[in-house]
Scaffold this motif. Structure first.
Motif, PDB file in Angstrom:
ATOM      1  N   CYS A 152      -8.669  36.196  13.541  1.00 34.75           N
ATOM      2  CA  CYS A 152      -8.379  37.616  13.311  1.00 34.75           C
ATOM      3  C   CYS A 152      -6.911  37.926  13.591  1.00 34.75           C
ATOM      4  CB  CYS A 152      -9.263  38.487  14.199  1.00 34.75           C
ATOM      5  SG  CYS A 152     -11.017  38.377  13.795  1.00 34.75           S
ATOM      6  N   LEU A 153      -6.408  38.911  12.852  1.00 35.47           N
ATOM      7  CA  LEU A 153      -5.015  39.325  12.973  1.00 35.47           C
ATOM      8  C   LEU A 153      -4.922  40.773  13.421  1.00 35.47           C
ATOM      9  CD1 LEU A 153      -3.623  37.921   9.590  1.00 35.47           C
ATOM     10  CD2 LEU A 153      -3.502  36.847  11.848  1.00 35.47           C
ATOM     11  N   ALA A 154      -3.754  41.106  13.971  1.00 30.86           N
ATOM     12  CA  ALA A 154      -3.404  42.499  14.281  1.00 30.86           C
ATOM     13  C   ALA A 154      -2.207  42.862  13.420  1.00 30.86           C
ATOM     14  CB  ALA A 154      -3.049  42.654  15.750  1.00 30.86           C
ATOM     15  N   ARG A 155      -2.295  43.976  12.735  1.00 36.25           N
ATOM     16  CA  ARG A 155      -1.157  44.485  11.976  1.00 36.25           C
ATOM     17  C   ARG A 155      -0.238  45.196  12.964  1.00 36.25           C
ATOM     18  NH1 ARG A 155      -0.214  46.480   6.316  1.00 36.25           N
ATOM     19  NH2 ARG A 155       1.958  47.094   6.418  1.00 36.25           N
ATOM     20  N   ILE A 156       1.060  44.894  12.896  1.00 34.13           N
ATOM     21  CA  ILE A 156       2.035  45.571  13.746  1.00 34.13           C
ATOM     22  C   ILE A 156       2.266  46.960  13.157  1.00 34.13           C
ATOM     23  CG2 ILE A 156       4.369  45.463  14.704  1.00 34.13           C
ATOM     24  CD1 ILE A 156       2.522  43.077  15.529  1.00 34.13           C
ATOM     25  N   ASN A 157       1.989  48.024  13.926  1.00 31.62           N
ATOM     26  CA  ASN A 157       2.172  49.364  13.372  1.00 31.62           C
ATOM     27  C   ASN A 157       3.663  49.712  13.281  1.00 31.62           C
ATOM     28  OD1 ASN A 157       2.957  50.254  15.943  1.00 31.62           O
ATOM     29  ND2 ASN A 157       1.187  51.593  16.239  1.00 31.62           N
ATOM     30  N   TYR A 194       2.219  40.648  11.165  1.00 29.56           N
ATOM     31  CA  TYR A 194       0.912  40.486  11.801  1.00 29.56           C
ATOM     32  C   TYR A 194       1.058  39.582  13.022  1.00 29.56           C
ATOM     33  CZ  TYR A 194      -0.877  42.345   7.431  1.00 29.56           C
ATOM     34  OH  TYR A 194      -1.123  43.158   6.352  1.00 29.56           O
ATOM     35  N   LEU A 195       0.124  39.724  13.936  1.00 31.37           N
ATOM     36  CA  LEU A 195       0.035  38.891  15.123  1.00 31.37           C
ATOM     37  C   LEU A 195      -1.327  38.221  15.112  1.00 31.37           C
ATOM     38  CD1 LEU A 195       1.062  38.072  18.020  1.00 31.37           C
ATOM     39  CD2 LEU A 195      -0.107  40.153  18.833  1.00 31.37           C
ATOM     40  N   ALA A 196      -1.351  36.887  15.243  1.00 32.19           N
ATOM     41  CA  ALA A 196      -2.624  36.183  15.352  1.00 32.19           C
ATOM     42  C   ALA A 196      -3.237  36.533  16.704  1.00 32.19           C
ATOM     43  CB  ALA A 196      -2.409  34.681  15.222  1.00 32.19           C
ATOM     44  N   VAL A 197      -4.493  36.975  16.695  1.00 30.32           N
ATOM     45  CA  VAL A 197      -5.138  37.432  17.927  1.00 30.32           C
ATOM     46  C   VAL A 197      -6.102  36.371  18.444  1.00 30.32           C
ATOM     47  CG1 VAL A 197      -6.581  39.230  18.970  1.00 30.32           C
ATOM     48  CG2 VAL A 197      -4.840  39.853  17.305  1.00 30.32           C
ATOM     49  N   ARG A 198      -7.240  36.217  17.774  1.00 26.93           N
ATOM     50  CA  ARG A 198      -8.236  35.209  18.191  1.00 26.93           C
ATOM     51  C   ARG A 198      -9.253  35.016  17.071  1.00 26.93           C
ATOM     52  NH1 ARG A 198      -9.260  39.562  21.774  1.00 26.93           N
ATOM     53  NH2 ARG A 198     -11.002  40.831  21.053  1.00 26.93           N
ATOM     54  N   HIS A 248      -0.423  32.366  19.273  1.00 30.38           N
ATOM     55  CA  HIS A 248      -0.491  33.727  18.739  1.00 30.38           C
ATOM     56  C   HIS A 248       0.819  34.049  18.010  1.00 30.38           C
ATOM     57  CE1 HIS A 248      -4.110  34.349  21.133  1.00 30.38           C
ATOM     58  NE2 HIS A 248      -3.456  33.841  22.162  1.00 30.38           N
ATOM     59  N   PRO A 249       1.038  33.393  16.861  1.00 27.56           N
ATOM     60  CA  PRO A 249       2.310  33.614  16.166  1.00 27.56           C
ATOM     61  C   PRO A 249       2.384  34.981  15.482  1.00 27.56           C
ATOM     62  CG  PRO A 249       0.891  32.201  14.867  1.00 27.56           C
ATOM     63  CD  PRO A 249       0.198  32.409  16.189  1.00 27.56           C
ATOM     64  N   LEU A 250       3.618  35.434  15.292  1.00 22.54           N
ATOM     65  CA  LEU A 250       3.883  36.581  14.425  1.00 22.54           C
ATOM     66  C   LEU A 250       4.016  36.043  13.011  1.00 22.54           C
ATOM     67  CD1 LEU A 250       6.498  38.570  16.529  1.00 22.54           C
ATOM     68  CD2 LEU A 250       4.193  39.309  15.926  1.00 22.54           C
ATOM     69  N   GLY A 257      11.239  36.628  28.548  1.00 19.86           N
ATOM     70  CA  GLY A 257      11.346  35.739  27.390  1.00 19.86           C
ATOM     71  C   GLY A 257      10.115  35.695  26.511  1.00 19.86           C
ATOM     72  N   ALA A 258       9.193  36.619  26.709  1.00 17.97           N
ATOM     73  CA  ALA A 258       7.980  36.664  25.896  1.00 17.97           C
ATOM     74  C   ALA A 258       7.765  38.083  25.381  1.00 17.97           C
ATOM     75  CB  ALA A 258       6.776  36.223  26.710  1.00 17.97           C
ATOM     76  N   LEU A 259       7.088  38.180  24.252  1.00 22.44           N
ATOM     77  CA  LEU A 259       6.720  39.471  23.688  1.00 22.44           C
ATOM     78  C   LEU A 259       5.235  39.701  23.944  1.00 22.44           C
ATOM     79  CD1 LEU A 259       8.596  39.327  20.270  1.00 22.44           C
ATOM     80  CD2 LEU A 259       9.274  40.536  22.354  1.00 22.44           C
ATOM     81  N   ALA A 260       4.932  40.724  24.726  1.00 24.60           N
ATOM     82  CA  ALA A 260       3.547  41.077  25.037  1.00 24.60           C
ATOM     83  C   ALA A 260       3.173  42.296  24.198  1.00 24.60           C
ATOM     84  CB  ALA A 260       3.401  41.383  26.521  1.00 24.60           C
ATOM     85  N   PHE A 261       2.070  42.189  23.480  1.00 26.00           N
ATOM     86  CA  PHE A 261       1.598  43.257  22.600  1.00 26.00           C
ATOM     87  C   PHE A 261       0.322  43.879  23.149  1.00 26.00           C
ATOM     88  CE2 PHE A 261       4.180  40.642  19.902  1.00 26.00           C
ATOM     89  CZ  PHE A 261       4.782  41.515  19.022  1.00 26.00           C
TER      90      PHE A 261
END
Length: 189
Positions: free
Chosen positions: A145-150, A138-142, A124-126, A106-110
């Motif tokens: 800072c964000l991570a762009r979903i490739n 994008y994914l909120a990291v920490r 850590h919302p999308l 039930g969770a999305l692990a990136f």
């Protein structure tokens, strides 16, 4: 100490991921407030590559180490923070790139390009940006800072969204994925 790459996401449980995250003690950059400000002469490009003075940083261990010192302030400026100083770093799009995703209990692990693992959820919302024709997820990291979903990871998310009951390939942008009980749209609203 030699670097051991993390295991495949799909082979892990949420407990395994939580343990991995807890064991990776990150520097407390949010508690450091140095007065000195410098320019790192570094850039993180849109593809997630790190550059210093116009040349690529080719040692993944250095990128991983530097990434633990990243934060973004309220004005959107990225910094490398140490107890002695904070150094501006140019970020073209996002500080990280999400390169893989797995649905686990039930969770999305990136997995990020720095081998960090982040579970999407309240902390850590999308975030969907752009427009319906060219969405950017994008994914909120920490530390802001964000991570762009490739592209390939976005494709995995679309496949997961299409597997939800009531969804079909003819749906026009109403795709969403769930993680930790929260629904995240895959297109800007």
């Amino acid at each position: 100490m030699p670097y051991t790459p993390p295991p495949d996401l799909a082979a892990l449980s949420l407990e395994d991921i939580a343990r991995m995250v807890a064991e990776r003690r990150l520097p407390p950059v949010d508690q450091w407030h140095p007065a000195e400000e410098l320019d790192s002469q570094m850039e993180i490009r849109a593809d997630g590559s790190w550059w210093h003075q116009g040349g690529p940083i080719t040692r993944p261990s250095m990128v991983r180490a530097f990434s633990t010192l990243l934060m973004r302030d309220d004005a959107g400026q990225h910094w490398l923070v140490t107890p002695q100083d904070r150094q501006r770093i140019a970020v073209v799009d996002a500080a990280f790139v999400a390169v893989d995703v797995a649905r686990i209990d039930g969770a999305l692990a990136f997995r990020l390009n720095t081998d960090d693992t982040v579970i999407a959820g309240p902390e850590h919302p999308l975030i969907a940006r752009g427009d319906a024709e060219t969405p950017a997820i994008y994914l909120a990291v920490r530390h802001g800072c964000l991570a762009r979903i490739n592209r390939s990871t976005w494709g995995q998310l679309v496949d997961m969204a299409l597997e939800k009951p009531g969804m079909d390939e003819g749906t026009d942008g109403g795709l969403s994925v769930d993680s930790l009980g929260i629904s995240f749209p895959l297109a800007p609203q």
